[in-house]
Each structure stands twice: as structure tokens, then as C-alpha cells.
Enzyme design. Structure first.
Site, PDB file in Angstrom:
ATOM      1  N   SER A   1       0.804  -1.226   0.000  1.00 54.90           N
ATOM      2  CA  SER A   1       0.000   0.000   0.000  1.00 54.90           C
ATOM      3  C   SER A   1       0.836   1.274   0.000  1.00 54.90           C
ATOM      4  CB  SER A   1      -0.964   0.005   1.193  1.00 54.90           C
ATOM      5  OG  SER A   1      -0.284  -0.233   2.397  1.00 54.90           O
TER       6      SER A   1
ATOM      7  N   HIS B   1       1.211   4.584   4.302  1.00 62.43           N
ATOM      8  CA  HIS B   1       0.391   5.263   3.297  1.00 62.43           C
ATOM      9  C   HIS B   1       0.861   6.701   3.103  1.00 62.43           C
ATOM     10  CE1 HIS B   1      -3.310   2.431   4.023  1.00 62.43           C
ATOM     11  NE2 HIS B   1      -2.225   1.793   3.651  1.00 62.43           N
TER      12      HIS B   1
END
Length: 250
Positions: free
Chosen positions: A152, A200
Site C-alpha cells: 500500500s 500510506h
């Protein structure tokens, strides 16, 4: 004017921002997905989250004690212990069918769109360097004894890249920007410890910086030098940050 410029780029085999145009921008994404799936299967075959392969490849800031399965305890090495490869290998490591399915679905949609405008080499540079900046953010903002894995961070780098290129082209970035903000805020609001907002955030910042350097590089004979110099600069600064954090954790 826009049509002529587009035709010129096509004839010369160049992507929008100077990279070599990919004959099929999906192929690189397929290879990345394949690597993630292979490592996922390797984890399943070697004991899953309790296996030695898993402990060697996930991102651990500093060594943590783990059971060796025989009633004893061993130490899983982390970045501060010299396991620097975890900065990248953790970005190809997934656990759980839902985890890998969601990440690979995001990669499938975002990857080809970005490669189509920056070219294969620049796309890979943005992807891998965003994985590094995501890992740095984990080292700086997470617990020293945390365990982090997943694509991610790199995928958020692709999101940042698409936001930059879409904004430069005059597109509406609000839907993607809203989705990105929600994904950053969600784990903070619900207290989801299983979601690394740190990775992230680091990946997104890396993707924004790297793609901005590619997209806004001055045209001319030194365009590629500027782009690759900026990418190298981000990578070097990231590694310096990792080294300083590793020293602090040692």
C-alpha cells in the site's frame, strides 16, 4: 497544437513526460502483481505469519523476540540490526486473501494509468522509491517493535503520481484526492492498528515528489538528467533518513 504534439510523441515512441512509451503499460503491473502473489504463496508454504521467511522480509524497525516453536525465543532482525532489504521486500509481502486482493486490485487500476504517461522506467522508479519513502515513514512514526508489510505504501505513491499528472493535464482530481484522504484518515478515526497510515502517508508524499519532478522537469536535452537526478536525490535522502533512524534505534 495539442494534436500535433501528441502525434509527434507517438512517432518518436516517447511518453508524455519524456520516457519511452510502453507498448503495453499493463505488463509491468502484471509482473509486480505476479511477484506479490508468488511471495504470498511462499509465505503460505513456509508457515505464514509465524514462518522464518515472513520474519525475514517484513519491515521491523528493530529486533523483536519471537517464539521459535520449540518453547524457546529467538530474535527477529530489523532494519536497525542490518536487515535493510526489508525496506523493499516488505512492499511485496502480503498476508491474508483480503489484504493481497485489495492491494493488487488497486495496483491493477492505478499502475497502467501512470505508466502510460511516464514510461516504464520512470513508473518503476516511482513505485519502488515510494515503497522506500513509505518504509521511512514507518520507521519514524511507528513503534520500534512494530511489524509492517504490504504494497500500500508503493500504491499510495502511484496515487500521488496520478494526482500530479492529472492536475498538470487539467483533470478533475477531487474524486481521487477524496479517496486518498479517506484512506489516510480511516485508520486514525477507527483506531485500526492493522492499517499502516504511516506507510500510506510516506508513500503518498514520495509519489507526489517523484512524479512532480518527472512531470514538471524543464523540456530540453537535459530533461532526463533532471528527472533521474531528482529521483536519485529522493532515494538518497530517504536512505540517509533510514540510516539516522537505525542509529537511533541501535
Amino acid at each position: 497544437m495539442c494534436v500535433k504534439e501528441g502525434q509527434r510523441s507517438t512517432r518518436q515512441g516517447r511518453a508524455t513526460y519524456g520516457g519511452s512509451r510502453s507498448a503495453d503499460p499493463r505488463q509491468t503491473t502484471y509482473v509486480l502483481i505476479g511477484l506479490n502473489v508468488l511471495l504470498f504463496l511462499a509465505f503460505l508454504a513456509t508457515g505464514g505469519a509465524g514462518g522464518a521467511l515472513y520474519r525475514a522480509l517484513v519491515l521491523i524497525p528493530t529486533g523483536i523476540p519471537v517464539s521459535n516453536g520449540d518453547g524457546g525465543v529467538t530474535v527477529a532482525r530489523g532494519v536497525a540490526d542490518g536487515a535493510w532489504w526489508q525496506l523493499l521486500t516488505s512492499a511485496f509481502a502480503q498476508t491474508g486473501v483480503l489484504h493481497i486482493a485489495l492491494n493488487m486490485l488497486s495496483l491493477y487500476f492505478l499502475g497502467p494509468a501512470l505508466e502510460a504517461v511516464v514510461g516504464r522506467a520512470r513508473f518503476l522508479a516511482i513505485y519502488l522509491a515510494s515503497a522506500l519513502t513509505g518504509s521511512l515513514a514507518v520507521l519514524l512514526l511507528s513503534s520500534p517493535y512494530s511489524v509492517t508489510l504490504g504494497a500500500s505504501g508503493a500504491i499510495f505513491g502511484l496515487l500521488g503520481g496520478i494526482l500530479v499528472t492529472a492536475r498538470k493535464a487539467g483533470g478533475d482530481i477531487r474524486p481521487l484526492a477524496t479517496w486518498g484522504v479517506l484512506m489516510l484518515v480511516y485508520p486514525l478515526v477507527v483506531g485500526g492498528r492493522s492499517i499502516s497510515w504511516q506507510g500510506h502517508l510516506g508513500g503518498l508524499i514520495g509519489g507526489l515528489l517523484l512524479t512532480a519532478a518527472v512531470a514538471y522537469a524543464p523540456r530540453g536535452r537535459f530533461r532526463s538528467w533532471f528527472q533521474w537526478g531528482a529521483v536519485a536525490g529522493v532515494v538518497v535522502l530517504t536512505l540517509v533518513g533510514v540510516a539516522l533512524r537505525a542509529l537511533a534505534l541501535s
